[in-house]
Each structure stands twice: as structure tokens, then as C-alpha cells.
Design an enzyme around this catalytic site. Structure first.
Site, PDB file in Angstrom:
ATOM      1  N   HIS A  35       0.832  -1.198   0.000  1.00  0.00           N
ATOM      2  CA  HIS A  35       0.000   0.000   0.000  1.00  0.00           C
ATOM      3  C   HIS A  35       0.871   1.254   0.000  1.00  0.00           C
ATOM      4  O   HIS A  35       1.660   1.458   0.907  1.00  0.00           O
ATOM      5  CB  HIS A  35      -0.900   0.031   1.244  1.00  0.00           C
ATOM      6  N   TYR A  40      -9.108   4.785   8.327  1.00  0.00           N
ATOM      7  CA  TYR A  40      -9.199   5.097   9.760  1.00  0.00           C
ATOM      8  C   TYR A  40     -10.280   6.160   9.907  1.00  0.00           C
ATOM      9  O   TYR A  40     -10.099   7.291   9.447  1.00  0.00           O
ATOM     10  CB  TYR A  40      -7.863   5.633  10.283  1.00  0.00           C
ATOM     11  N   PRO A  60      -3.487  -0.333  19.025  1.00  0.00           N
ATOM     12  CA  PRO A  60      -3.258  -0.796  17.654  1.00  0.00           C
ATOM     13  C   PRO A  60      -3.472   0.258  16.568  1.00  0.00           C
ATOM     14  O   PRO A  60      -3.196  -0.010  15.397  1.00  0.00           O
ATOM     15  CB  PRO A  60      -4.273  -1.943  17.486  1.00  0.00           C
ATOM     16  N   LYS A  89       1.650  -0.502  15.056  1.00  0.00           N
ATOM     17  CA  LYS A  89       3.071  -0.487  15.401  1.00  0.00           C
ATOM     18  C   LYS A  89       3.544  -1.697  16.217  1.00  0.00           C
ATOM     19  O   LYS A  89       4.744  -1.959  16.290  1.00  0.00           O
ATOM     20  CB  LYS A  89       3.389   0.775  16.222  1.00  0.00           C
ATOM     21  N   TYR A 124       3.825   6.638  10.196  1.00  0.00           N
ATOM     22  CA  TYR A 124       3.002   5.479   9.853  1.00  0.00           C
ATOM     23  C   TYR A 124       3.814   4.415   9.096  1.00  0.00           C
ATOM     24  O   TYR A 124       3.691   3.225   9.385  1.00  0.00           O
ATOM     25  CB  TYR A 124       1.774   5.912   9.032  1.00  0.00           C
TER      26      TYR A 124
HETATM   27  P1  RFL Z   1       3.413 -12.074  21.595  1.00  0.00           P
HETATM   28  O1  RFL Z   1       2.894 -12.118  20.176  1.00  0.00           O
HETATM   29  O2  RFL Z   1       2.432 -11.840  22.661  1.00  0.00           O
HETATM   30  O3  RFL Z   1       4.183 -13.438  21.824  1.00  0.00           O
HETATM   31  C1  RFL Z   1       4.614 -13.845  23.112  1.00  0.00           C
HETATM   32  C2  RFL Z   1       4.751 -15.344  23.128  1.00  0.00           C
HETATM   33  O4  RFL Z   1       5.247 -15.744  24.402  1.00  0.00           O
HETATM   34  C3  RFL Z   1       4.520 -16.865  24.855  1.00  0.00           C
HETATM   35  N1  RFL Z   1       4.598 -16.885  26.326  1.00  0.00           N
HETATM   36  C4  RFL Z   1       5.390 -17.725  27.022  1.00  0.00           C
HETATM   37  N2  RFL Z   1       6.249 -18.680  26.633  1.00  0.00           N
HETATM   38  C5  RFL Z   1       6.910 -19.367  27.603  1.00  0.00           C
HETATM   39  N3  RFL Z   1       6.743 -19.137  28.936  1.00  0.00           N
HETATM   40  C6  RFL Z   1       5.899 -18.177  29.370  1.00  0.00           C
HETATM   41  N4  RFL Z   1       5.745 -17.941  30.674  1.00  0.00           N
HETATM   42  C7  RFL Z   1       5.185 -17.422  28.399  1.00  0.00           C
HETATM   43  N5  RFL Z   1       4.283 -16.417  28.466  1.00  0.00           N
HETATM   44  C8  RFL Z   1       3.945 -16.117  27.214  1.00  0.00           C
HETATM   45  C9  RFL Z   1       3.117 -16.651  24.315  1.00  0.00           C
HETATM   46  O5  RFL Z   1       2.389 -17.882  24.234  1.00  0.00           O
HETATM   47  C10 RFL Z   1       3.404 -16.043  22.953  1.00  0.00           C
HETATM   48  O6  RFL Z   1       3.499 -17.018  21.946  1.00  0.00           O
HETATM   49  O7  RFL Z   1       4.549 -10.959  21.751  1.00  0.00           O
HETATM   50  P2  RFL Z   1       5.679 -10.456  20.728  1.00  0.00           P
HETATM   51  O8  RFL Z   1       6.418 -11.603  20.138  1.00  0.00           O
HETATM   52  O9  RFL Z   1       6.388  -9.397  21.423  1.00  0.00           O
HETATM   53  O10 RFL Z   1       4.842  -9.818  19.500  1.00  0.00           O
HETATM   54  C11 RFL Z   1       4.035  -8.689  19.681  1.00  0.00           C
HETATM   55  C12 RFL Z   1       2.877  -8.681  18.660  1.00  0.00           C
HETATM   56  O11 RFL Z   1       2.205  -9.920  18.692  1.00  0.00           O
HETATM   57  C13 RFL Z   1       1.886  -7.542  18.962  1.00  0.00           C
HETATM   58  O12 RFL Z   1       2.599  -6.362  19.253  1.00  0.00           O
HETATM   59  C14 RFL Z   1       0.945  -7.248  17.756  1.00  0.00           C
HETATM   60  O13 RFL Z   1       0.052  -8.309  17.559  1.00  0.00           O
HETATM   61  C15 RFL Z   1       0.163  -5.959  18.020  1.00  0.00           C
HETATM   62  N6  RFL Z   1      -0.808  -5.649  16.959  1.00  0.00           N
HETATM   63  C16 RFL Z   1      -0.414  -5.063  15.777  1.00  0.00           C
HETATM   64  N7  RFL Z   1       0.900  -4.890  15.505  1.00  0.00           N
HETATM   65  C17 RFL Z   1       1.296  -4.357  14.305  1.00  0.00           C
HETATM   66  O14 RFL Z   1       2.496  -4.200  14.092  1.00  0.00           O
HETATM   67  N8  RFL Z   1       0.401  -4.016  13.318  1.00  0.00           N
HETATM   68  C18 RFL Z   1      -0.930  -4.165  13.500  1.00  0.00           C
HETATM   69  O15 RFL Z   1      -1.690  -3.895  12.574  1.00  0.00           O
HETATM   70  C19 RFL Z   1      -1.389  -4.696  14.767  1.00  0.00           C
HETATM   71  N9  RFL Z   1      -2.692  -4.872  14.996  1.00  0.00           N
HETATM   72  C20 RFL Z   1      -2.177  -5.875  17.173  1.00  0.00           C
HETATM   73  C21 RFL Z   1      -3.103  -5.459  16.159  1.00  0.00           C
HETATM   74  C22 RFL Z   1      -2.645  -6.508  18.318  1.00  0.00           C
HETATM   75  C23 RFL Z   1      -3.995  -6.712  18.486  1.00  0.00           C
HETATM   76  N10 RFL Z   1      -4.394  -7.383  19.668  1.00  0.00           N
HETATM   77  C24 RFL Z   1      -5.365  -8.390  19.700  1.00  0.00           C
HETATM   78  C25 RFL Z   1      -3.642  -7.205  20.882  1.00  0.00           C
HETATM   79  C26 RFL Z   1      -4.449  -5.657  16.322  1.00  0.00           C
HETATM   80  C27 RFL Z   1      -4.913  -6.249  17.499  1.00  0.00           C
HETATM   81  C28 RFL Z   1      -6.400  -6.369  17.633  1.00  0.00           C
HETATM   82  C1  PHB Z   2      -5.444  -5.013  10.995  1.00  0.00           C
HETATM   83  O1  PHB Z   2      -5.611  -5.208   9.772  1.00  0.00           O
HETATM   84  O2  PHB Z   2      -5.674  -5.896  11.824  1.00  0.00           O
HETATM   85  C2  PHB Z   2      -4.977  -3.685  11.459  1.00  0.00           C
HETATM   86  C3  PHB Z   2      -4.630  -2.729  10.517  1.00  0.00           C
HETATM   87  C4  PHB Z   2      -4.219  -1.474  10.947  1.00  0.00           C
HETATM   88  C5  PHB Z   2      -4.161  -1.202  12.295  1.00  0.00           C
HETATM   89  C6  PHB Z   2      -4.495  -2.170  13.234  1.00  0.00           C
HETATM   90  C7  PHB Z   2      -4.911  -3.413  12.808  1.00  0.00           C
HETATM   91  O3  PHB Z   2      -3.778   0.043  12.693  1.00  0.00           O
END
Ligand code: RFL
Ligand code: PHB
Length: 393
Positions: free
Chosen positions: A72, A201, A293, A297, A385
């Protein structure tokens, strides 16, 4: 059992670090609490910064990304139904973002880990970190009901916000900074074509909405909701009606509705824990910081952390220099706080706050209108962004 680096958590931070260390010839073992299907099944991030896609290429993980990722060059903002476009590429000298779900990233990381024989221990229980302030740290855990031990040079806590690693830093050393927002995001996935080829957004009087996607045939939509709401209160019909209201009549006329196959509510939080290193323990990703979110980031920050940490460890093992590992926390936090600032700001200008009076609403509308009319303001948004540089020294 012995290794050089014990990585706690096999999410994006842990798995990217494992591949980076392998490329640098450093031994690492990943200890993950859940199984592969669980980690891969979590519907989360959707937007990758250029630094993240570049790292996937550098690690030889980008074959599917290059085929299936949606590049994009722009994004959209909407205020009470009026849409305007932000030309990210033109404003940043050609930078783009790529829509490629976290589930796909995890699948690529795990497939390559299997092909490269990267050791991952699944379903580990009771992980506990020991002797982090000495020269010989070790990790205890249980597997199949048996207590086990992994000796190592360093431990990296990549175990997310709810992990155990952060708490291993003594309270007297640790400082945390936090904002909890008075709302959440209700998100759905549906196999219908996205309403727009780039994201929207939307700030609406009734609350925020986001139109995103996973592919040309799969849409990801979010609406801001109250924290006490339950997924069960939101039928698909109610969701689509609310989304369409917030996107406004012009855009919603093009929305294709369909049955959702995923529906969850996520709270929004800004959080930073300092320092990101204590003794022989390092933190990376959500274990050290959370962003709302809105700026997409979270996963990208996890990636920039482990790029810095990977370089620092390569310096340590290659040149016996501790400069990199000594500087890691300050270097990572400088970038983290800029992403915290951007995600907080983008959240505050796009969401409806429960205590918002007419004055604050007018300021919000003025800020979005200013962005619409000012190339300088758009450039600031675009630069953040697409992602600030993930330095590779
Ligand atoms: P994670 O993904 O939480 O992974 C941590 C891992 O550690 C394990 N764990 C353990 N393992 C061993 N012993 C323990 N005691 C443990 N405790 C936990 C867990 O099972 C897991 O597998 O952290 P990490 O690797 O730092 O990654 C971070 C990302 O996952 C997170 O920042 C993103 O998902 C956030 N996020 C977004 N990020 C983006 O860059 N772009 C996006 O568009 C975006 N959209 C989002 C998001 C997160 C969302 N939610 C649900 C929080 C949208 C949403 C809705
Ligand atoms: C997503 O597609 O899940 C998504 C995209 C942009 C955001 C957060 C989540 O800022």
C-alpha cells in the site's frame, strides 16, 4: 541442556530473534508455552512496515510475502463520513507498507524454523529465570511433568505482555509507564472483498472504525466499543450497521456484508517498562511495551527491538565487545517511545472519549481538517506510519 541464548516466547519477537541469531551463527533455543497451532491461530497485526518486510527478505522468509502481500502506497482518514487520502509514498520519498497478517508471518517463521532445525520447545510450563545477575544464568521449566533446566549465556524475554520475564527484573530497578484507554476494539474477519483497496481510519461522532483487510477477498473491520461490552451483544447485523454508520453513507454504500468467522474485543493500552535489560536478561517486544493498535506499530516494534538485539549479540560473540548489549536498552527505548507517542496521538485524534465535551470534539475535528489541508501535517503522519528507520549499523 546448554545454549548461548535462551529465548522465552515464540511469538514474532522470539522467532525473528531466533532466525537473526542463527544467521549470525549464534545458538539459541526458543521455549514456548503453547503449541504452534495456537500461536499461529491468533488474529492480530495486519500491517508491516518496510523495515519488517526488509528483515523477512534478509532472513530468506519472504517468498510468500512477495507473492501474497498487498503493498500500500497510501492510507485514508475519514471524518464524519468524509474520506481523504494520505499518499504515504509521495510524502516519504517512496516508502510503502504491506498488508500481510501476523498469522502468515508466524507460519513463514515456523516453516523456516523447521526447515533450518531451529530448536523450539513447545508446551513448556512453569518457566522460571535464575541467576540473571551472575555470569551463568539458567532457565527452569517443566515439560511432560518433568522439571528441566537450560543453561545459557543470556536470556531474552520475548514472552509478551502477560509473560514472566519482565517480572524477573527487581521492582526496585523497574519503572513502568502506562495509559489505559476507556474503550476497546471489536474486530471481525469476513470473507468479503474489502470496501477500499487501502485502509480507512474513521473518526465518527459515534466512535472510531477501521476498514482493513487480509487479501482481495478477506476483510478485517474494527469498531470502537465500550469496555464492558460482550462479543455476544454484537450480532453480525449489529456490527455491519454500526460500521456502516461510522464510515458514512458514501463509503458504506460500497461495503459488502457477510458472515463473520472471527469476532473478538481487545482493550487498548499504552505501556512501557524500563530498562529493557537487567544483568543477563533482555526484554523485547510486547514483554517490554504495548501500544494501542491504531498506528499498527506493535509487531513492527517487536521486530525493531530484535534487530538491535541481534546486532548487539553478534558484536558480543564476534568481537567480544559489550558496547552493543550495554547500549541496547537506551537505543531500543528511544525508538519505542517515538512509536508510543505516535500510537497515542493517532488514537486520541480518531477515537470518541467518554468524557469528551464539545470543545474537545471541535479540536479533534480541527486537527483532522488541518491534516487534510496541510502537506506538512500529512508528512509527519506518513513518516511515522510507514515506520521510523530500523537502523542496521
Ligand atoms: P506475543 O505475540 O504476545 O508473543 C509472546 C509469546 O510468548 C509466549 N509466552 C510464554 N512462553 C513461555 N513461557 C511463558 N511464561 C510465556 N508467556 C507467554 C506466548 O504464548 C506467545 O506465543 O509478543 P511479541 O512476540 O512481542 O509480538 C508482539 C505482537 O504480537 C503484537 O505487538 C501485535 O500483535 C500488536 N498488533 C499489531 N501490531 C502491528 O504491528 N500491526 C498491526 O496492525 C497490529 N494490529 C495488534 C493489532 C494486536 C492486536 N491485539 C489483539 C492485541 C491488532 C490487534 C487487535
Ligand atoms: C489489521 O488489519 O488488523 C490492522 C490494521 C491497521 C491497524 C491495526 C490493525 O492500525
Amino acid at each position: 541442556m546448554r545454549t548461548q541464548v535462551a529465548i522465552i516466547g515464540g511469538g514474532p519477537a522470539g522467532m525473528f530473534l531466533a532466525h537473526l541469531l542463527r544467521q549470525a551463527g549464534i545458538d539459541a533455543v526458543v521455549l514456548e508455552r503453547r503449541d504452534r497451532a495456537y500461536v499461529e491461530g491468533r488474529v492480530r497485526a495486519g500491517v508491516l512496515e518496510q523495515g519488517t518486510t526488509a528483515l523477512m527478505r534478509r532472513l530468506g522468509l519472504a517468498a510468500r510475502l512477495d507473492r501474497e502481500g498487498l503493498v500500500h502506497g497510501g492510507t485514508n482518514l475519514s471524518i464524519d463520513g468524509a474520506l481523504f487520502h494520505i499518499d504515504l509514498a509521495a510524502l516519504t520519498g517512496g516508502s510503502t507498507v504491506t498488508v500481510y497478517g501476523q498469522q502468515e508471518v508466524m507460519r513463514d517463521l515456523f516453516d523456516a524454523a523447521e526447515a533450518r532445525d531451529l530448536p523450539i520447545l513447545w508446551n513448556v510450563g512453569d518457566v522460571a529465570l535464575h541467576d540473571l545477575d551472575g555470569a551463568r544464568p539458567w532457565v527452569g521449566w517443566t515439560g511432560d511433568g518433568v522439571a528441566r533446566r537450560l543453561d545459557c549465556d543470556f536470556v531474552v524475554g520475548c514472552d509478551g505482555y502477560h509473560g514472566v520475564s519482565r517480572a524477573a527484573i527487581p521492582a526496585a530497578v523497574r519503572q513502568t509507564f502506562e495509559r489505559v484507554y476507556p474503550f476497546g476494539w471489536l474486530g471481525i474477519l469476513a470473507d468479503v472483498p474489502p470496501v477500499e483497496h487501502e485502509l480507512i481510519y474513521a473518526n465518527h461522532e459515534r466512535g472510531f472504525a477501521l476498514a482493513s483487510m487480509r487479501s482481495a477477498t478477506r476483510s478485517r473491520y474494527y469498531v470502537q466499543c465500550a469496555l464492558d461490552e460482550k462479543v455476544a451483544d454484537w450480532s453480525d447485523e449489529r456490527f455491519w450497521d454500526e460500521l456502516c454508520l461510522r464510515l458514512g453513507p458514501e463509503v458504506s454504500a460500497r461495503v459488502t456484508r457477510g458472515a463473520s468467522f472471527e469476532k473478538t474485543i481487545a482493550p487498548l493500552r499504552s505501556f512501557v517498562s524500563e530498562p529493557m535489560r537487567w544483568g543477563r536478561l533482555f526484554l523485547a517486544g510486547d514483554a517490554a511495551h504495548i501500544v494501542p493498535p491504531t498506528g499498527a506499530k506493535g509487531m513492527n516494534l517487536a521486530v525493531s527491538d530484535v534487530i538491535m538485539l541481534g546486532e548487539a549479540m553478534a558484536e558480543y560473540y564476534g568481537e567480544r565487545s559489550t558496547t552493543g548489549i550495554d547500549g541496547y536498552s537506551a537505543r531500543a527505548l528511544a525508538r519505542v517511545w517515538k512509536a508510543e507517542r505516535f500510537s497515542w496521538w493517532f488514537t486520541t485524534i480518531t477515537h470518541r472519549f467518554p468524557d469528551m465535551d464539545v470543545f474537545s470534539r471541535r479540536l479533534q475535528v480541527a486537527e483532522l481538517d488541518y491534516i487534510r489541508g496541510s502537506e506538512a501535517a500529512q508528512r509527519v503522519l506518513a513518516e511515522n506510519y510507514v515506520g521510523l528507520p530500523m537502523e542496521v549499523r
